[in-house]
Design a protein around this motif. Structure first.
Motif, PDB file in Angstrom:
ATOM      1  N   ARG A  80       0.814 -16.039   9.271  1.00  0.00           N
ATOM      2  CA  ARG A  80       1.485 -16.539  10.476  1.00  0.00           C
ATOM      3  C   ARG A  80       2.989 -16.367  10.334  1.00  0.00           C
ATOM      4  O   ARG A  80       3.671 -15.900  11.256  1.00  0.00           O
ATOM      5  CB  ARG A  80       1.159 -18.021  10.688  1.00  0.00           C
ATOM      6  CG  ARG A  80      -0.215 -18.307  11.209  1.00  0.00           C
ATOM      7  CD  ARG A  80      -0.463 -17.693  12.564  1.00  0.00           C
ATOM      8  NE  ARG A  80       0.468 -18.142  13.583  1.00  0.00           N
ATOM      9  CZ  ARG A  80       0.828 -17.423  14.645  1.00  0.00           C
ATOM     10  NH1 ARG A  80       0.370 -16.199  14.817  1.00  0.00           N
ATOM     11  NH2 ARG A  80       1.668 -17.912  15.539  1.00  0.00           N
ATOM     12  N   VAL A  81       3.499 -16.732   9.168  1.00  0.00           N
ATOM     13  CA  VAL A  81       4.939 -16.637   8.930  1.00  0.00           C
ATOM     14  C   VAL A  81       5.401 -15.187   9.042  1.00  0.00           C
ATOM     15  O   VAL A  81       6.474 -14.893   9.587  1.00  0.00           O
ATOM     16  CB  VAL A  81       5.287 -17.211   7.539  1.00  0.00           C
ATOM     17  CG1 VAL A  81       6.769 -17.032   7.227  1.00  0.00           C
ATOM     18  CG2 VAL A  81       4.893 -18.688   7.455  1.00  0.00           C
ATOM     19  N   ARG A  82       4.578 -14.268   8.557  1.00  0.00           N
ATOM     20  CA  ARG A  82       4.975 -12.860   8.450  1.00  0.00           C
ATOM     21  C   ARG A  82       4.322 -11.990   9.523  1.00  0.00           C
ATOM     22  O   ARG A  82       4.021 -10.828   9.275  1.00  0.00           O
ATOM     23  CB  ARG A  82       4.627 -12.335   7.051  1.00  0.00           C
ATOM     24  CG  ARG A  82       5.196 -13.209   5.940  1.00  0.00           C
ATOM     25  CD  ARG A  82       4.900 -12.655   4.572  1.00  0.00           C
ATOM     26  NE  ARG A  82       5.258 -13.617   3.535  1.00  0.00           N
ATOM     27  CZ  ARG A  82       5.776 -13.297   2.362  1.00  0.00           C
ATOM     28  NH1 ARG A  82       6.016 -12.040   2.063  1.00  0.00           N
ATOM     29  NH2 ARG A  82       6.061 -14.233   1.480  1.00  0.00           N
ATOM     30  N   TRP A  83       4.109 -12.526  10.690  1.00  0.00           N
ATOM     31  CA  TRP A  83       3.454 -11.794  11.770  1.00  0.00           C
ATOM     32  C   TRP A  83       4.131 -10.445  12.027  1.00  0.00           C
ATOM     33  O   TRP A  83       3.476  -9.412  12.137  1.00  0.00           O
ATOM     34  CB  TRP A  83       3.459 -12.633  13.052  1.00  0.00           C
ATOM     35  CG  TRP A  83       2.918 -11.903  14.243  1.00  0.00           C
ATOM     36  CD1 TRP A  83       3.607 -11.053  15.075  1.00  0.00           C
ATOM     37  CD2 TRP A  83       1.568 -11.923  14.725  1.00  0.00           C
ATOM     38  NE1 TRP A  83       2.771 -10.555  16.047  1.00  0.00           N
ATOM     39  CE2 TRP A  83       1.526 -11.066  15.866  1.00  0.00           C
ATOM     40  CE3 TRP A  83       0.408 -12.582  14.328  1.00  0.00           C
ATOM     41  CZ2 TRP A  83       0.352 -10.864  16.589  1.00  0.00           C
ATOM     42  CZ3 TRP A  83      -0.752 -12.368  15.059  1.00  0.00           C
ATOM     43  CH2 TRP A  83      -0.775 -11.517  16.163  1.00  0.00           C
ATOM     44  N   GLU A  84       5.455 -10.449  12.134  1.00  0.00           N
ATOM     45  CA  GLU A  84       6.163  -9.212  12.466  1.00  0.00           C
ATOM     46  C   GLU A  84       6.062  -8.186  11.334  1.00  0.00           C
ATOM     47  O   GLU A  84       5.951  -6.983  11.590  1.00  0.00           O
ATOM     48  CB  GLU A  84       7.624  -9.518  12.795  1.00  0.00           C
ATOM     49  CG  GLU A  84       7.784 -10.305  14.095  1.00  0.00           C
ATOM     50  CD  GLU A  84       9.235 -10.546  14.453  1.00  0.00           C
ATOM     51  OE1 GLU A  84      10.128 -10.033  13.737  1.00  0.00           O
ATOM     52  OE2 GLU A  84       9.488 -11.261  15.437  1.00  0.00           O
ATOM     53  N   GLN A  85       6.086  -8.653  10.085  1.00  0.00           N
ATOM     54  CA  GLN A  85       5.937  -7.718   8.967  1.00  0.00           C
ATOM     55  C   GLN A  85       4.556  -7.063   8.987  1.00  0.00           C
ATOM     56  O   GLN A  85       4.420  -5.866   8.725  1.00  0.00           O
ATOM     57  CB  GLN A  85       6.152  -8.452   7.638  1.00  0.00           C
ATOM     58  CG  GLN A  85       7.592  -8.885   7.404  1.00  0.00           C
ATOM     59  CD  GLN A  85       7.705  -9.751   6.170  1.00  0.00           C
ATOM     60  OE1 GLN A  85       7.767 -10.985   6.243  1.00  0.00           O
ATOM     61  NE2 GLN A  85       7.725  -9.115   5.016  1.00  0.00           N
ATOM     62  N   TYR A  86       3.549  -7.866   9.307  1.00  0.00           N
ATOM     63  CA  TYR A  86       2.194  -7.307   9.406  1.00  0.00           C
ATOM     64  C   TYR A  86       2.110  -6.297  10.548  1.00  0.00           C
ATOM     65  O   TYR A  86       1.416  -5.273  10.438  1.00  0.00           O
ATOM     66  CB  TYR A  86       1.168  -8.418   9.610  1.00  0.00           C
ATOM     67  CG  TYR A  86       0.644  -9.011   8.325  1.00  0.00           C
ATOM     68  CD1 TYR A  86      -0.350  -8.374   7.596  1.00  0.00           C
ATOM     69  CD2 TYR A  86       1.140 -10.217   7.829  1.00  0.00           C
ATOM     70  CE1 TYR A  86      -0.843  -8.909   6.415  1.00  0.00           C
ATOM     71  CE2 TYR A  86       0.668 -10.764   6.652  1.00  0.00           C
ATOM     72  CZ  TYR A  86      -0.327 -10.110   5.946  1.00  0.00           C
ATOM     73  OH  TYR A  86      -0.802 -10.637   4.774  1.00  0.00           O
ATOM     74  N   THR A  87       2.799  -6.582  11.644  1.00  0.00           N
ATOM     75  CA  THR A  87       2.784  -5.660  12.779  1.00  0.00           C
ATOM     76  C   THR A  87       3.397  -4.315  12.394  1.00  0.00           C
ATOM     77  O   THR A  87       2.834  -3.245  12.687  1.00  0.00           O
ATOM     78  CB  THR A  87       3.555  -6.267  13.963  1.00  0.00           C
ATOM     79  OG1 THR A  87       2.935  -7.493  14.353  1.00  0.00           O
ATOM     80  CG2 THR A  87       3.555  -5.311  15.155  1.00  0.00           C
ATOM     81  N   LYS A  88       4.539  -4.338  11.729  1.00  0.00           N
ATOM     82  CA  LYS A  88       5.184  -3.095  11.288  1.00  0.00           C
ATOM     83  C   LYS A  88       4.292  -2.339  10.304  1.00  0.00           C
ATOM     84  O   LYS A  88       4.165  -1.107  10.381  1.00  0.00           O
ATOM     85  CB  LYS A  88       6.532  -3.408  10.647  1.00  0.00           C
ATOM     86  CG  LYS A  88       7.580  -3.933  11.628  1.00  0.00           C
ATOM     87  CD  LYS A  88       8.866  -4.314  10.903  1.00  0.00           C
ATOM     88  CE  LYS A  88       9.881  -4.899  11.874  1.00  0.00           C
ATOM     89  NZ  LYS A  88      11.116  -5.357  11.173  1.00  0.00           N
ATOM     90  N   ALA A  89       3.665  -3.069   9.384  1.00  0.00           N
ATOM     91  CA  ALA A  89       2.780  -2.431   8.404  1.00  0.00           C
ATOM     92  C   ALA A  89       1.587  -1.789   9.095  1.00  0.00           C
ATOM     93  O   ALA A  89       1.170  -0.661   8.763  1.00  0.00           O
ATOM     94  CB  ALA A  89       2.316  -3.457   7.376  1.00  0.00           C
ATOM     95  N   LYS A  90       1.029  -2.481  10.083  1.00  0.00           N
ATOM     96  CA  LYS A  90      -0.125  -1.949  10.837  1.00  0.00           C
ATOM     97  C   LYS A  90       0.258  -0.675  11.578  1.00  0.00           C
ATOM     98  O   LYS A  90      -0.494   0.311  11.575  1.00  0.00           O
ATOM     99  CB  LYS A  90      -0.613  -3.012  11.823  1.00  0.00           C
ATOM    100  CG  LYS A  90      -1.686  -2.549  12.793  1.00  0.00           C
ATOM    101  CD  LYS A  90      -1.825  -3.492  13.968  1.00  0.00           C
ATOM    102  CE  LYS A  90      -0.634  -3.390  14.915  1.00  0.00           C
ATOM    103  NZ  LYS A  90      -0.802  -4.209  16.141  1.00  0.00           N
ATOM    104  N   GLU A  91       1.414  -0.688  12.209  1.00  0.00           N
ATOM    105  CA  GLU A  91       1.844   0.483  12.982  1.00  0.00           C
ATOM    106  C   GLU A  91       2.031   1.707  12.093  1.00  0.00           C
ATOM    107  O   GLU A  91       1.639   2.823  12.461  1.00  0.00           O
ATOM    108  CB  GLU A  91       3.135   0.144  13.742  1.00  0.00           C
ATOM    109  CG  GLU A  91       2.894  -0.848  14.890  1.00  0.00           C
ATOM    110  CD  GLU A  91       4.177  -1.399  15.478  1.00  0.00           C
ATOM    111  OE1 GLU A  91       5.262  -1.157  14.871  1.00  0.00           O
ATOM    112  OE2 GLU A  91       4.116  -2.070  16.521  1.00  0.00           O
ATOM    113  N   GLU A  92       2.620   1.511  10.908  1.00  0.00           N
ATOM    114  CA  GLU A  92       2.777   2.650  10.005  1.00  0.00           C
ATOM    115  C   GLU A  92       1.421   3.108   9.473  1.00  0.00           C
ATOM    116  O   GLU A  92       1.188   4.312   9.302  1.00  0.00           O
ATOM    117  CB  GLU A  92       3.708   2.302   8.842  1.00  0.00           C
ATOM    118  CG  GLU A  92       3.967   3.510   7.945  1.00  0.00           C
ATOM    119  CD  GLU A  92       5.004   3.280   6.870  1.00  0.00           C
ATOM    120  OE1 GLU A  92       5.309   4.242   6.132  1.00  0.00           O
ATOM    121  OE2 GLU A  92       5.507   2.139   6.738  1.00  0.00           O
ATOM    122  N   MET A  93       0.531   2.163   9.231  1.00  0.00           N
ATOM    123  CA  MET A  93      -0.810   2.516   8.757  1.00  0.00           C
ATOM    124  C   MET A  93      -1.527   3.392   9.774  1.00  0.00           C
ATOM    125  O   MET A  93      -2.125   4.417   9.421  1.00  0.00           O
ATOM    126  CB  MET A  93      -1.615   1.239   8.506  1.00  0.00           C
ATOM    127  CG  MET A  93      -3.025   1.474   7.981  1.00  0.00           C
ATOM    128  SD  MET A  93      -3.961  -0.071   7.849  1.00  0.00           S
ATOM    129  CE  MET A  93      -4.385  -0.357   9.572  1.00  0.00           C
TER     130      MET A  93
END
Length: 309
Positions: free
Chosen positions: A226-239
């Motif tokens: 939850r805290v790192r929602w945006e980091q997960y989003t960026k990681a998903k997009e690059e993946m």
């Protein structure tokens, strides 16, 4: 007299089929009616957040239809020796387990199995990254579903700092060739990302916090997501950008409505596997053999489970 017996037999068979269908519906309904033990206030919030949720009757009718098709698909896989590998990824609480459960619910567990690996051991950390996944890949006639997969490296391991940037970069370079190698060796590879919104994840986490039947699903790692929602989003997009290849593309399933998520995913999965009906030999039930010398023993009562219900 013979006609009467045949008519009685047909009626008994109809009654049995009706009872079997009712039991099937009961099992499905039981799986769906996991009513969260929540306050009325939280229930109301959840209902208001899903005003257009799929009607349960439509959902159950289509779920049973699709599960019948999954059985046909599994029969084809077993008969032809096909190898099917399905990866499920997504944010915490995106519904991976729910989709997998509905896919495997009526399949033969000997040839349709789920893989959900724990965090790597000390020994596994020293191995080639894909090594611990390879033993779980499907053999001929098998369907394997990964509840999270090697893509942990591109997601949670990267965001939480469990893998260095060098390790992540090596992963991105290796994974397309690894998956091409799987496909070249006859494995059907399907990759699903179950997608939910920020607001939906927050709501599901709140339900997990307040529902004692679901609290076990909430880990410290989930809270960090939850805290790192945006980091997960960026990681998903690059993946997606670096690992969606023609041989094994990513497919995104919208998951705010769990019922639609499950049906849409199963429909798509079936459309990607070239299965056909497998002819069956007619099965004749053999006659029971009775021995005049057999005397059934009476077992001691302490062996029986008490009849509480």
């Amino acid at each position: 007299m013979t006609d009467d017996r045949e008519e009685t037999g047909r009626k008994s068979m109809k009654d049995w089929v009706a009872a079997e269908l009712e039991e099937t519906l009961d099992e499905t309904l039981e799986a769906e009616l996991s009513e969260p033990m929540l306050s009325e206030e939280l229930r109301q919030i959840y209902k208001e957040a899903h005003p257009n949720a799929l009607d349960r009757r439509i959902y159950l009718k289509n779920l049973l239809r699709l599960q019948a098709e999954l059985i046909k698909m599994q029969s084809w896989v077993e008969a032809t020796g096909a190898k099917v590998l399905i990866l499920f990824e997504g944010r915490d609480s995106a519904g991976k387990g729910g989709v997998i459960k509905r896919i495997t619910q009526r399949l033969n567990p000997r040839t349709a199995r789920v893989v959900a690996l724990q965090k790597p051991s000390e020994k596994e950390r020293t191995q080639w990254y894909f090594q611990r996944y390879v033993p779980h890949l499907p053999s001929g006639g098998e369907i394997v579903l990964f509840d999270r997969s090697w893509y942990n490296r591109a997601g949670v391991e990267r965001v939480m700092g469990f893998a260095s940037e060098n390790q992540v970069e090596r992963f991105f370079q290796d994974v397309p060739e690894f998956e091409r190698m799987l496909v070249r060796n006859g494995i059907i590879v399907l990759k699903y990302w179950l997608s939910i919104t920020d607001e939906e994840q927050q709501l599901r986490f709140m339900i997990r916090i307040h529902d004692p039947m679901k609290q076990w699903k909430l880990s410290p790692m989930d809270l960090q997501s939850r805290v790192r929602w945006e980091q997960y989003t960026k990681a998903k997009e690059e993946m997606f950008a670096r690992t969606s290849i023609p041989e094994a593309p990513w497919y995104i399933v919208e998951g705010n409505d769990k019922k639609r998520e499950r049906l849409n995913c199963i429909e798509h999965l079936l459309s990607k596997i070239p299965y056909e009906d497998v002819p069956y030999d007619k099965i004749e039930l053999p006659e029971r053999v009775f021995s005049p010398d057999y005397d059934r023993k009476t077992l001691p009562p302490e062996l029986y489970v008490p009849k509480i219900y």
